[in-house]
Write a protein that holds these residues in place. Structure first.
Motif, PDB file in Angstrom:
ATOM      1  N   LEU A  20      36.169  54.582  69.297  1.00 47.83           N
ATOM      2  CA  LEU A  20      36.137  54.070  67.919  1.00 47.83           C
ATOM      3  C   LEU A  20      37.242  53.055  67.669  1.00 47.83           C
ATOM      4  CD1 LEU A  20      35.277  57.151  65.691  1.00 47.83           C
ATOM      5  CD2 LEU A  20      33.980  55.040  65.900  1.00 47.83           C
ATOM      6  N   THR A  21      38.365  53.220  68.360  1.00 49.51           N
ATOM      7  CA  THR A  21      39.465  52.277  68.186  1.00 49.51           C
ATOM      8  C   THR A  21      39.112  50.946  68.846  1.00 49.51           C
ATOM      9  OG1 THR A  21      40.872  54.220  68.392  1.00 49.51           O
ATOM     10  CG2 THR A  21      41.987  52.122  68.289  1.00 49.51           C
ATOM     11  N   LYS A  22      38.492  51.030  70.023  1.00 48.58           N
ATOM     12  CA  LYS A  22      38.097  49.810  70.744  1.00 48.58           C
ATOM     13  C   LYS A  22      36.907  49.121  70.102  1.00 48.58           C
ATOM     14  CE  LYS A  22      39.449  50.891  75.492  1.00 48.58           C
ATOM     15  NZ  LYS A  22      38.825  51.734  76.536  1.00 48.58           N
ATOM     16  N   HIS A  23      35.925  49.920  69.677  1.00 48.35           N
ATOM     17  CA  HIS A  23      34.699  49.370  69.094  1.00 48.35           C
ATOM     18  C   HIS A  23      34.471  50.008  67.728  1.00 48.35           C
ATOM     19  CE1 HIS A  23      33.891  48.008  73.178  1.00 48.35           C
ATOM     20  NE2 HIS A  23      34.113  49.240  73.571  1.00 48.35           N
ATOM     21  N   PRO A  24      35.216  49.548  66.722  1.00 54.51           N
ATOM     22  CA  PRO A  24      35.099  50.196  65.413  1.00 54.51           C
ATOM     23  C   PRO A  24      33.683  50.068  64.845  1.00 54.51           C
ATOM     24  CG  PRO A  24      36.843  48.510  65.439  1.00 54.51           C
ATOM     25  CD  PRO A  24      36.115  48.405  66.735  1.00 54.51           C
ATOM     26  N   VAL A  25      33.280  51.091  64.126  1.00 53.07           N
ATOM     27  CA  VAL A  25      32.001  51.051  63.418  1.00 53.07           C
ATOM     28  C   VAL A  25      32.271  50.308  62.114  1.00 53.07           C
ATOM     29  CG1 VAL A  25      30.238  52.468  62.298  1.00 53.07           C
ATOM     30  CG2 VAL A  25      31.353  53.287  64.371  1.00 53.07           C
ATOM     31  N   GLU A  26      31.387  49.414  61.761  1.00 50.66           N
ATOM     32  CA  GLU A  26      31.607  48.669  60.524  1.00 50.66           C
ATOM     33  C   GLU A  26      31.664  49.627  59.337  1.00 50.66           C
ATOM     34  OE1 GLU A  26      29.651  44.883  58.266  1.00 50.66           O
ATOM     35  OE2 GLU A  26      29.116  45.252  60.365  1.00 50.66           O
ATOM     36  N   GLY A  27      32.681  49.436  58.505  1.00 55.24           N
ATOM     37  CA  GLY A  27      32.788  50.273  57.318  1.00 55.24           C
ATOM     38  C   GLY A  27      33.696  51.477  57.479  1.00 55.24           C
TER      39      GLY A  27
END
Length: 174
Positions: A20-27
């Motif tokens: 999640l830190t590398k590829h954050p979810v929008e929002g």
């Protein structure tokens, strides 16, 4: 806690956090409340665009049980929320966060409930869609008063939500 979490649980949680830190979810943004505890996450939910919640910054906690991923985490908003599917104390009521198995009340299909393949990302996406929905689920409301207001005074409901959204944005930048 009496039961010691196993290494595989902590590895799984660490991997999901890294992801999640590398590829954050929008929002969303996610981090640990305390670096030494992988079982307590701090979540910031940004109100989805084109919804009542647009412009809001909502703080929440994800608390994982030692049995994770066999059992789901609990999610609780710390920011005050007004929504039929969020309890007055901030606890989020969505199918994906309900323990596996059949719903004793018959509202949910076992397939909608928690499964060990679910990730933090799938939880966050399901919470964002909860906030994005124009029609909250009123069948088994977590907040009966909010559900009643959606039915009887939709404009009053919207006004109350917008007020909380404004307050959340002000508090985020205090």
């Amino acid at each position: 806690m009496s039961s010691t979490p196993s290494n595989s649980n902590t590895l799984l949680l660490r991997r999901q956090l890294t992801e999640l830190t590398k590829h954050p979810v929008e929002g969303f943004s996610a981090g640990l409340v305390d670096e030494n505890n992988l079982y307590e996450w701090e979540i910031l939910v940004i109100g989805p665009p084109d919804t009542l919640y647009e412009g809001g910054f909502f703080k929440a906690r994800l608390t994982f049980p030692p049995e994770f991923p066999l059992l789901p985490p609990k999610m609780r908003f710390i920011t005050q929320m007004w929504h039929p599917n969020i309890y007055p104390d901030g606890v989020v009521c969505v199918s994906i966060l309900h323990a596996p198995g059949d719903d004793q009340y018959g509202y949910e299909d076992a397939g909608e409930r928690w499964m060990p393949v679910h990730t933090v990302e799938s939880i966050l996406i399901s919470v964002i869609s909860l906030l994005s929905s124009d029609t909250p689920n009123l069948d088994s409301p977590a907040n009966v008063d909010a559900a009643k207001e959606v039915r009887t005074d939709p404009e009053g409901y919207k006004k109350k939500v917008r007020r909380l959204v404004r307050r959340s944005a002000e508090e985020a930048f205090d």
